[in-house]
Design a protein around this motif. Structure first.
Motif, PDB file in Angstrom:
ATOM      1  N   THR A 138      -3.161   2.787 -10.952  1.00 12.22           N
ATOM      2  CA  THR A 138      -2.706   1.956 -12.055  1.00 12.22           C
ATOM      3  C   THR A 138      -2.083   2.893 -13.072  1.00 12.22           C
ATOM      4  O   THR A 138      -2.681   3.891 -13.412  1.00 12.22           O
ATOM      5  N   LYS A 172      -5.781 -12.215  -5.334  1.00 18.62           N
ATOM      6  CA  LYS A 172      -6.696 -11.126  -5.619  1.00 18.62           C
ATOM      7  C   LYS A 172      -6.722 -10.083  -4.510  1.00 18.62           C
ATOM      8  O   LYS A 172      -7.228  -8.976  -4.697  1.00 18.62           O
ATOM      9  N   SER A 193      -9.295   6.271  -3.714  1.00 18.38           N
ATOM     10  CA  SER A 193      -9.837   5.900  -5.024  1.00 18.38           C
ATOM     11  C   SER A 193     -10.428   7.122  -5.696  1.00 18.38           C
ATOM     12  O   SER A 193     -11.397   7.696  -5.236  1.00 18.38           O
ATOM     13  N   ASP A 252      -4.053  -8.798  -3.274  1.00 19.45           N
ATOM     14  CA  ASP A 252      -2.958  -7.878  -3.550  1.00 19.45           C
ATOM     15  C   ASP A 252      -3.353  -6.951  -4.698  1.00 19.45           C
ATOM     16  O   ASP A 252      -4.234  -7.271  -5.500  1.00 19.45           O
ATOM     17  N   GLU A 253      -2.669  -5.831  -4.789  1.00 19.46           N
ATOM     18  CA  GLU A 253      -2.987  -4.861  -5.830  1.00 19.46           C
ATOM     19  C   GLU A 253      -2.062  -5.044  -7.019  1.00 19.46           C
ATOM     20  O   GLU A 253      -0.846  -5.185  -6.859  1.00 19.46           O
ATOM     21  N   HIS A 254      -2.640  -5.005  -8.202  1.00 20.74           N
ATOM     22  CA  HIS A 254      -1.894  -5.183  -9.439  1.00 20.74           C
ATOM     23  C   HIS A 254      -2.170  -4.023 -10.376  1.00 20.74           C
ATOM     24  O   HIS A 254      -3.051  -3.201 -10.124  1.00 20.74           O
ATOM     25  N   SER A 255      -1.427  -3.976 -11.454  1.00 23.71           N
ATOM     26  CA  SER A 255      -1.579  -2.905 -12.427  1.00 23.71           C
ATOM     27  C   SER A 255      -2.478  -3.342 -13.578  1.00 23.71           C
ATOM     28  O   SER A 255      -2.383  -4.474 -14.052  1.00 23.71           O
ATOM     29  N   TYR A 272      -4.200   2.046  -1.326  1.00 27.40           N
ATOM     30  CA  TYR A 272      -4.679   0.785  -1.881  1.00 27.40           C
ATOM     31  C   TYR A 272      -5.873   1.062  -2.775  1.00 27.40           C
ATOM     32  O   TYR A 272      -6.803   1.765  -2.402  1.00 27.40           O
ATOM     33  N   LYS A 273      -5.852   0.506  -3.981  1.00 24.55           N
ATOM     34  CA  LYS A 273      -6.872   0.759  -4.999  1.00 24.55           C
ATOM     35  C   LYS A 273      -7.106   2.255  -5.140  1.00 24.55           C
ATOM     36  O   LYS A 273      -8.228   2.752  -5.139  1.00 24.55           O
ATOM     37  N   TYR A 297      -2.303   1.935   3.655  1.00 22.61           N
ATOM     38  CA  TYR A 297      -3.365   1.184   2.968  1.00 22.61           C
ATOM     39  C   TYR A 297      -4.530   2.112   2.617  1.00 22.61           C
ATOM     40  O   TYR A 297      -5.026   2.126   1.487  1.00 22.61           O
ATOM     41  N   TYR A 316       0.880  -1.167   0.000  1.00 23.99           N
ATOM     42  CA  TYR A 316       0.000   0.000   0.000  1.00 23.99           C
ATOM     43  C   TYR A 316       0.916   1.215   0.000  1.00 23.99           C
ATOM     44  O   TYR A 316       0.861   2.074   0.858  1.00 23.99           O
ATOM     45  N   LEU A 339       3.574  -2.453  -6.434  1.00 22.31           N
ATOM     46  CA  LEU A 339       2.465  -3.338  -6.765  1.00 22.31           C
ATOM     47  C   LEU A 339       2.939  -4.783  -6.709  1.00 22.31           C
ATOM     48  O   LEU A 339       4.135  -5.056  -6.734  1.00 22.31           O
TER      49      LEU A 339
END
Length: 669
Positions: free
Chosen positions: A64, A315, A74, A317-320, A59-60, A55, A7, A309
């Motif tokens: 990206t 799922k 967000s 975890d955060e990805h690009s 996070y999210k 976080y 995060y 990332l």
């Protein structure tokens, strides 16, 4: 092992903290699972709480690539409100006039509820809880733990207040933990002036810089944490905004104190970062390109702030989602790529650094719009790709882009159109920040390529702009030249910038260089915003477009073209065998790249022509729609829920309040 959960911070021991889990980090409150004594008085628990703040901020967070932190939590990078991407969003729609409180940005936060929501002032509250909790319960903490905790809290609080200021201008400043039930006490918190807010932000960042470890002092296992260097650099970003026209009526005065302050703050940051080993990475455009993916979860001398990332298959975890967006279906992507408005191609300089178009938009210095790739800035070839060029990925290092269409005339005279591997809304697509080794399976869903939020190049661009605005044109040009030299633009004629003697021409050169160097990194909207380049409105002290000699975005439209096979009418792909025999251009390994681009130009001239789209990319009901931005959009008013719950807060001028009366507060002052 690849980073497990990030995060913006790499957990030093993964998730082995006393059996903690992702859910613990999401749910933990200081007065929930632990008493405040245990939360803020035990070093390991305190750090877990701080990690939860990371976080909640990141996070999210919409980061990206290409998005920046932009707004904590967000939110949106606003790229469709720039030249980088087309689309008539609500603030560009001439048929709308957004003025009501219900039209305002909702970023301020939702109404109070029984549970704590991840809203801006909730995040500020978490920072205040750390600062107060450490003072009250941290008697047994080490001095190092106290400094780290407070430093991170001050940094986070500053970032969050800065984001609020960028959206609303004047906002309440809350520097202590408030009780939700204290309605009378809340009335003491009114919208402070922008100057008061900015002074608080700069003060918090200075405190953070005094308390935080450097990146070296944190150690490589804590890469991603907020650092002393980042706090100093972030002060530069804040001071630059405060000196810009959005908040500075005196911006056109070389003696403006705000510009001088911004220059001093930026010089301080640049000097310290340089002493710590930061600087521009690489000596070529190829190095510049590799920088964005080569240092995955590793320190890079150019990176000041990073969002890490995960490339795990969890799922949680955060990805690009960046390569999913920009890659073609044949390369594992989700569609037809990230198409580039034609005007965006004009922005990049020629290979010698000279302009491709003049202020009237006319092609100059040998620029040919139909063969836009010939003789361009080296960064052009790693920001965009186009038909006939290699763009490898993990399953095929020699994959080639083919992005054209052909047409067949039916008996009734209408035409059917056929395409290669994508729709072809533009002859160029974005390739910047793509990792050729990233796993393409399942449309790159586990892409863990890190996001660079703040690079040393941006700090240098801040410096160049401050030099320009304070009248030190020679140093401004010299600083831009450092950025151009790194990618291989020759030094002659001031790296193609020519002889600049006018302050406003120097500012324009800085803004153009930001468009090129920082393209698709989520920065452009904030430059358009702070310089108020959508329109001019003298009644609101907004004449920067006229003063700088820049065409405002209002009244323009982003344009798409088709790369059309010429002199052909039929259903079958007429170039199927031709492209199979064509030796593609390899920008990474060409001995003479411009000779290769000339060869590609001959191929294009023989087989293709650029053709207008039947339906404009910026359109309403199929008709071309020009950009229509209104003056009050620069700073949002407060949304209706905030005004309803806090009726003592004034609404901004240009917006209606909860009862649809005109707002009275000038949020730019």
């Amino acid at each position: 092992m690849k980073k497990r959960i990030l995060y913006t911070v790499l957990l030093a021991a993964g998730l082995t903290f006393s059996g903690c889990s992702d859910q613990f980090l999401q749910d933990m409150n200081p007065y929930d699972s632990y008493s405040p004594e245990k939360t803020f008085g035990i070093e390991s628990n305190l750090d877990l709480y701080i990690q939860n703040v990371y976080y909640n901020y990141f996070y999210k967070s919409g980061m990206t690539p290409p998005q920046s932190y932009g707004l904590s939590g967000s939110w949106n990078d606003y790229s469709t409100y720039t030249e980088e991407k087309w689309g008539i969003e609500k603030k560009f729609d001439a048929s709308r006039s957004l003025k009501k409180a219900t039209d305002c940005e909702t970023y301020f936060g939702s109404n109070l509820a029984t549970n704590i929501k991840n809203d801006p002032y909730s995040r500020i509250r978490s920072c205040n809880e750390i600062l107060e909790g450490v003072d009250e319960y941290g008697q047994d903490l080490s001095e190092a733990a106290i400094k780290k905790a407070k430093g991170q809290a001050y940094f986070f609080r500053a970032m969050q207040l800065f984001d609020l200021v960028r959206v609303y201008g004047a906002v309440p400043v809350v520097n202590k933990v408030l009780m939700a039930a204290d309605r009378e006490g809340a009335k003491d918190y009114n919208r402070e002036s922008v100057e008061t807010c900015v002074n608080q932000i700069l003060s918090d960042l200075k405190e953070a810089a005094n308390l935080l470890p450097t990146r070296k002092e944190w150690g490589s296992d804590q890469y991603g944490r907020l650092t002393k260097e980042a706090a100093l650099a972030y002060r530069s970003r804040v001071a630059l905004v405060f000196a810009s026209p959005i908040f500075n009526a005196d911006w056109n005065n070389t003696g403006s104190k705000r510009w001088k302050d911004a220059l001093d703050i930026t010089l301080e940051a640049q000097a310290f970062l340089s002493s710590e080993g930061y600087g521009l990475y690489g000596n070529s455009a190829k190095d510049w390109n590799e920088m964005f993916y080569k240092f995955d979860n590793q320190e890079c001398k150019e990176v000041i702030m990073v969002k890490l990332l995960a490339s795990s298959t969890s799922k949680n975890d955060e990805h690009s989602g960046w390569q999913k967006t920009i890659r073609l279906k044949t390369m594992g992507g989700s569609g037809s790529g990230y198409h580039v408005p034609m005007g965006m191609l004009d922005i990049f300089p020629m290979a010698d650094g000279s302009k491709a178009v003049n202020d009237d938009g006319e092609a100059i210095n040998g620029y040919d719009r139909s063969l836009f790739f010939k003789n361009r800035d080296p960064r052009f070839y790693y920001t965009f790709t186009f038909s006939g060029v290699k763009w490898g990925y993990d399953q095929d290092a020699d994959a080639v882009v083919w992005n054209y269409r052909w047409s067949e005339t039916k008996e009734d005279g209408s035409q059917l159109h056929y395409y290669t591997e994508n729709e072809g809304s533009s002859p160029a697509i974005v390739r910047k920040m793509s990792d050729p080794a990233e796993n393409s399976a399942n449309t790159y869903q586990w892409d863990g390529t890190d996001v660079y939020e703040y690079r040393y190049a941006e700090l240098l661009l801040n410096l160049a702009e401050c030099y320009a605005a304070t009248g030190d044109i020679s140093n401004s040009v010299k600083t831009i030249g450092e950025i151009r030299a790194r990618v291989g633009i020759p030094a002659s004629n001031n790296y193609g910038l020519g002889t600049i003697t006018d302050k406003n021409e120097a500012i324009k050169a800085c803004l153009r260089e930001r468009q090129v160097e920082l393209a698709y990194e989520g920065k452009r909207y904030w430059d358009l915003w702070r310089w108020m380049l959508y329109n001019d409105d003298a009644s609101d002290n907004n004449t920067t477009c006229t003063t700088l000699g820049i065409e405002p975005l209002n009244g323009t439209a982003r344009v798409g073209k088709y790369l059309q096979v010429k002199d052909y009418d039929g259903k079958a792909d007429p170039l199927a065998s031709v492209i199979a025999d064509f030796e593609p251009v390899d920008v990474d390994n060409a001995a003479d790249l411009q000779a290769e681009m000339n060869r590609l130009g001959e191929f294009w001239s023989q087989h293709f022509v650029l053709e207008d789209r039947e339906t404009p990319v910026d359109n309403v009901n199929g008709q071309e729609a020009v950009i229509s931005w209104q003056e009050n959009y620069y700073l949002s008013g407060l949304p209706s829920n905030v005004l309803n719950m806090n009726p003592w807060l004034e609404q901004s001028k240009g917006w209606l309040d909860y009862y649809e009366s005109e707002g009275t507060l000038d949020a730019r002052k």
